[in-house]
Enzyme design. Structure first.
Site, PDB file in Angstrom:
ATOM      1  N   HIS A  66     -21.821  -9.605  47.689  1.00  0.00           N
ATOM      2  CA  HIS A  66     -20.882 -10.472  48.410  1.00  0.00           C
ATOM      3  C   HIS A  66     -20.577  -9.892  49.789  1.00  0.00           C
ATOM      4  CE1 HIS A  66     -18.067  -7.499  46.916  1.00  0.00           C
ATOM      5  NE2 HIS A  66     -17.126  -7.980  47.687  1.00  0.00           N
ATOM      6  N   LYS A 107     -26.637   0.571  42.455  1.00  0.00           N
ATOM      7  CA  LYS A 107     -26.902   1.930  41.958  1.00  0.00           C
ATOM      8  C   LYS A 107     -28.374   2.037  41.611  1.00  0.00           C
ATOM      9  CE  LYS A 107     -24.512   5.695  41.061  1.00  0.00           C
ATOM     10  NZ  LYS A 107     -23.287   6.155  41.742  1.00  0.00           N
ATOM     11  N   SER A 364     -19.334   7.807  53.297  1.00  0.00           N
ATOM     12  CA  SER A 364     -20.667   7.211  53.483  1.00  0.00           C
ATOM     13  C   SER A 364     -20.575   6.026  54.443  1.00  0.00           C
ATOM     14  CB  SER A 364     -21.233   6.713  52.147  1.00  0.00           C
ATOM     15  OG  SER A 364     -21.905   7.741  51.485  1.00  0.00           O
TER      16      SER A 364
HETATM   17  P1  NAD Z   1     -24.218  16.826  40.189  1.00  0.00           P
HETATM   18  O1  NAD Z   1     -25.533  16.570  39.565  1.00  0.00           O
HETATM   19  O2  NAD Z   1     -24.169  17.458  41.525  1.00  0.00           O
HETATM   20  O3  NAD Z   1     -23.271  17.660  39.223  1.00  0.00           O
HETATM   21  C1  NAD Z   1     -23.038  17.361  37.876  1.00  0.00           C
HETATM   22  C2  NAD Z   1     -22.703  18.675  37.206  1.00  0.00           C
HETATM   23  O4  NAD Z   1     -22.268  18.428  35.878  1.00  0.00           O
HETATM   24  C3  NAD Z   1     -23.914  19.615  37.122  1.00  0.00           C
HETATM   25  O5  NAD Z   1     -23.551  20.884  37.601  1.00  0.00           O
HETATM   26  C4  NAD Z   1     -24.249  19.636  35.637  1.00  0.00           C
HETATM   27  O6  NAD Z   1     -24.815  20.864  35.205  1.00  0.00           O
HETATM   28  C5  NAD Z   1     -22.884  19.409  35.030  1.00  0.00           C
HETATM   29  N1  NAD Z   1     -22.940  18.871  33.672  1.00  0.00           N
HETATM   30  C6  NAD Z   1     -23.854  18.059  33.108  1.00  0.00           C
HETATM   31  N2  NAD Z   1     -23.546  17.821  31.836  1.00  0.00           N
HETATM   32  C7  NAD Z   1     -22.404  18.484  31.576  1.00  0.00           C
HETATM   33  C8  NAD Z   1     -21.584  18.639  30.435  1.00  0.00           C
HETATM   34  N3  NAD Z   1     -21.882  18.041  29.290  1.00  0.00           N
HETATM   35  N4  NAD Z   1     -20.484  19.423  30.539  1.00  0.00           N
HETATM   36  C9  NAD Z   1     -20.160  20.016  31.701  1.00  0.00           C
HETATM   37  N5  NAD Z   1     -20.899  19.918  32.819  1.00  0.00           N
HETATM   38  C10 NAD Z   1     -22.015  19.159  32.758  1.00  0.00           C
HETATM   39  O7  NAD Z   1     -23.487  15.395  40.231  1.00  0.00           O
HETATM   40  P2  NAD Z   1     -22.222  15.006  41.096  1.00  0.00           P
HETATM   41  O8  NAD Z   1     -22.694  14.322  42.318  1.00  0.00           O
HETATM   42  O9  NAD Z   1     -21.292  16.133  41.178  1.00  0.00           O
HETATM   43  O10 NAD Z   1     -21.598  13.847  40.183  1.00  0.00           O
HETATM   44  C11 NAD Z   1     -20.702  14.118  39.127  1.00  0.00           C
HETATM   45  C12 NAD Z   1     -19.997  12.826  38.740  1.00  0.00           C
HETATM   46  O11 NAD Z   1     -19.304  12.305  39.878  1.00  0.00           O
HETATM   47  C13 NAD Z   1     -20.912  11.688  38.273  1.00  0.00           C
HETATM   48  O12 NAD Z   1     -20.237  10.902  37.330  1.00  0.00           O
HETATM   49  C14 NAD Z   1     -21.125  10.880  39.550  1.00  0.00           C
HETATM   50  O13 NAD Z   1     -21.516   9.552  39.300  1.00  0.00           O
HETATM   51  C15 NAD Z   1     -19.735  10.969  40.139  1.00  0.00           C
HETATM   52  N6  NAD Z   1     -19.656  10.710  41.577  1.00  0.00           N
HETATM   53  C16 NAD Z   1     -20.375  11.439  42.467  1.00  0.00           C
HETATM   54  C17 NAD Z   1     -20.243  11.190  43.828  1.00  0.00           C
HETATM   55  C18 NAD Z   1     -20.966  12.003  44.871  1.00  0.00           C
HETATM   56  O14 NAD Z   1     -20.661  11.852  46.052  1.00  0.00           O
HETATM   57  N7  NAD Z   1     -21.869  12.894  44.507  1.00  0.00           N
HETATM   58  C19 NAD Z   1     -19.385  10.174  44.271  1.00  0.00           C
HETATM   59  C20 NAD Z   1     -18.652   9.454  43.342  1.00  0.00           C
HETATM   60  C21 NAD Z   1     -18.792   9.738  41.997  1.00  0.00           C
END
Ligand code: NAD
Length: 474
Positions: A66, A107, A364
């Site tokens: 949208h 996504k 972003s």
């Molecule tokens: P990332 O891959 O950088 O980090 C994720 C971390 O979680 C890793 O270090 C991984 O080892 C750890 N992990 C995985 N399974 C786990 C578990 N069972 N217990 C504990 N730790 C565990 O990803 P990210 O970018 O930090 O994203 C994390 C969350 O934040 C996701 O849900 C993502 O969708 C959300 N998010 C990220 C962003 C962004 O800018 N990167 C923005 C909004 C939301």
């Protein structure tokens, strides 16, 4: 939801939407239209690695267009599937609407364990994946713009930009085809920290409101509350760093996939960052005890619990073990619908993902605007502002016959640079949106913070459909 069915991620998101739509008394047909994914592309990335053909399934879901471009990260993980990708795309639509960022929701994901492949292999895989999205119209500066998510980062974003530039060298806006890039390739200062800093701003804002912190019995001084974080990736790391350096927060536990660190006196995050950057592991860190039970981090008694890793980690199975006052959803979808209902009844507040982790898409957006305007924020006015302030100080000193101490002078004179403007914009969004959420909570009576946040998004989407209409059958 029925008791025997374990809802999927998308079903959980839809359940939150339906709850808010009931509070707003929206019609069923409109809400069905709003919550349905507009389009999904599935691709196969086939590539020869060490003389063997390997195939990786990928998706790009567009939940809503949208507003264009549609926006949303790309996730690399062995566990991804279409439902998860659609759920995350839907969250992007609601998130952008809540914080008033003019994007639709999208996504992408690729079913791959990135740890198993070399940098060169990942580069080739990313190039093929990106080319497939580009050629099918699912990636461009105007239509659909990815960013990093779980398992991807600045490195992958540059590869994606490179793939786009190779196909469309005449597109003057090629830098804007992806955000979360390194500064040297059109990125923006503060983007890497933006999601974590936004989460921190959301907690600060919660603690500014007496009616909230009194109800949950939190201390309005952030440093006086104990904090537990799950996940030490891009979001968890920058969040822990912001909380530690700016708020002197007492983070008593941090979880990773293989276990968690615990120190009841608080973990020294500066030391942990040094250790983790060197070893990529929590093991052998001297400043806390390492416990090899990753899931248990969520059930530690604390004031503020921040899941910052994965979805659905707080669910029907463990919700009654949760011992906290406030859950702050840094990850996308960490609390399932059923768990959320129980937490609400228990009086545990949940600050919802679509608000809490929006810092990433907010900055972003700033990066995308920077890319299409082709000028760095602050570049034109910084020196002008500094010169004006210098003149003003001179006038004050001449008129009073007294000189202003250097330490004040420097602060006052300092013209806004890109990082100052980015952080100011981010803080403004987090604070203004919170006020909107509280206003909706008051208007809708007895709804949760999450339902109030969804109500903001749904009201905007409803208005859009009213203004633009939905096609009539002829
Ligand atoms: P990332 O891959 O950088 O980090 C994720 C971390 O979680 C890793 O270090 C991984 O080892 C750890 N992990 C995985 N399974 C786990 C578990 N069972 N217990 C504990 N730790 C565990 O990803 P990210 O970018 O930090 O994203 C994390 C969350 O934040 C996701 O849900 C993502 O969708 C959300 N998010 C990220 C962003 C962004 O800018 N990167 C923005 C909004 C939301």
């Amino acid at each position: 939801m029925k008791n025997d069915h374990i809802p999927t991620f998308k079903e959980n998101v839809d359940a939150f939407v339906l709850k808010a739509s009931k509070a707003l008394k929206l019609s069923d047909d409109l809400i069905d239209h709003i919550r349905t994914t507009h389009s999904v592309l599935q691709v196969n990335v086939g590539i020869k690695i060490k003389n063997k053909i390997e195939n990786f399934t990928g998706w790009r879901a567009v939940h809503s267009e949208h507003r264009l471009p549609s926006k949303g990260g790309i996730r690399y993980s062995a566990d991804v599937n279409q439902d998860e990708t659609e759920a995350l795309a839907a969250l992007m639509t609601y998130k952008c609407a809540v914080v008033d960022i003019p994007f639709g929701g999208s996504k992408g994901s690729l079913k791959i364990d990135p740890k198993k492949y070399s940098e060169q292999e990942l580069k080739s895989i990313t190039h093929i994946y990106a080319e497939k999205l580009i050629k099918k119209g699912f990636l461009s500066p105007a239509i659909n713009v990815p960013a990093p998510d779980v398992g991807t980062g600045e490195r992958e974003m540059v590869w994606i930009m490179d793939a786009y530039k190779n196909l469309f060298p005449n597109d003057i806006n090629y830098l804007a085809c992806v955000t979360g890039k390194p500064i040297a390739y059109g990125g923006i200062r503060g983007r890497a920290q933006a999601t974590g800093r936004g989460v921190e701003e959301s907690i600060r804002e919660y603690l500014r409101h007496e009616q909230l912190y009194k109800r949950t019995k939190l201390n309005p001084n952030l440093s006086k509350n104990t904090i537990v974080i799950q996940g030490f990736g891009k979001v968890g790391k920058s969040l822990a760093e912001e909380l530690f350096t700016r708020d002197h927060a007492k983070i008593i536990a941090i979880g990773e996939y293989n276990g968690y660190l615990y120190n009841e006196k608080g973990i020294d995050i500066a030391l942990l960052l040094k250790h983790f950057d060197k070893t990529k592991n929590f093991k052998n860190f001297k400043g806390a005890k390492f416990i090899e039970k990753p899931a248990d981090v969520l059930t530690i008694a604390c004031d503020i619990l921040i899941p910052a890793a994965m979805e659905s980690v707080i669910n029907r199975a463990n919700v009654n073990e949760i011992k906290t006052k406030l859950i702050v959803e840094a990850a996308n979808g960490p609390v399932t619908y059923n768990a959320d209902e129980i937490l609400h009844k228990k009086g545990i507040d949940v600050l919802p993902d679509i608000y809490v982790n929006s810092g990433g898409v907010v900055v972003s957006y700033f990066e995308w605007v920077k890319n299409i305007t082709h000028v760095r924020f602050g570049r034109l006015q910084r020196r002008y502002e500094e010169n004006k302030m210098n003149e003003l100080i001179q006038v004050i000193e001449d008129a009073t016959g007294r000189s202003i101490p250097e330490k004040y002078k420097n602060n006052v004179i300092h013209g806004a640079q890109e990082i100052d403007l980015v952080n100011s914009g981010l803080e403004d969004v987090m604070r203004e949106t919170f006020k909107e959420i509280l206003k909706n909570m008051k208007n809708l009576k007895k709804v949760s913070l999450r339902t109030a946040a969804y109500a903001i998004a749904l009201n905007k989407l409803k208005q859009y459909h009213k203004d633009m209409g939905v096609s009539n059958a002829h």
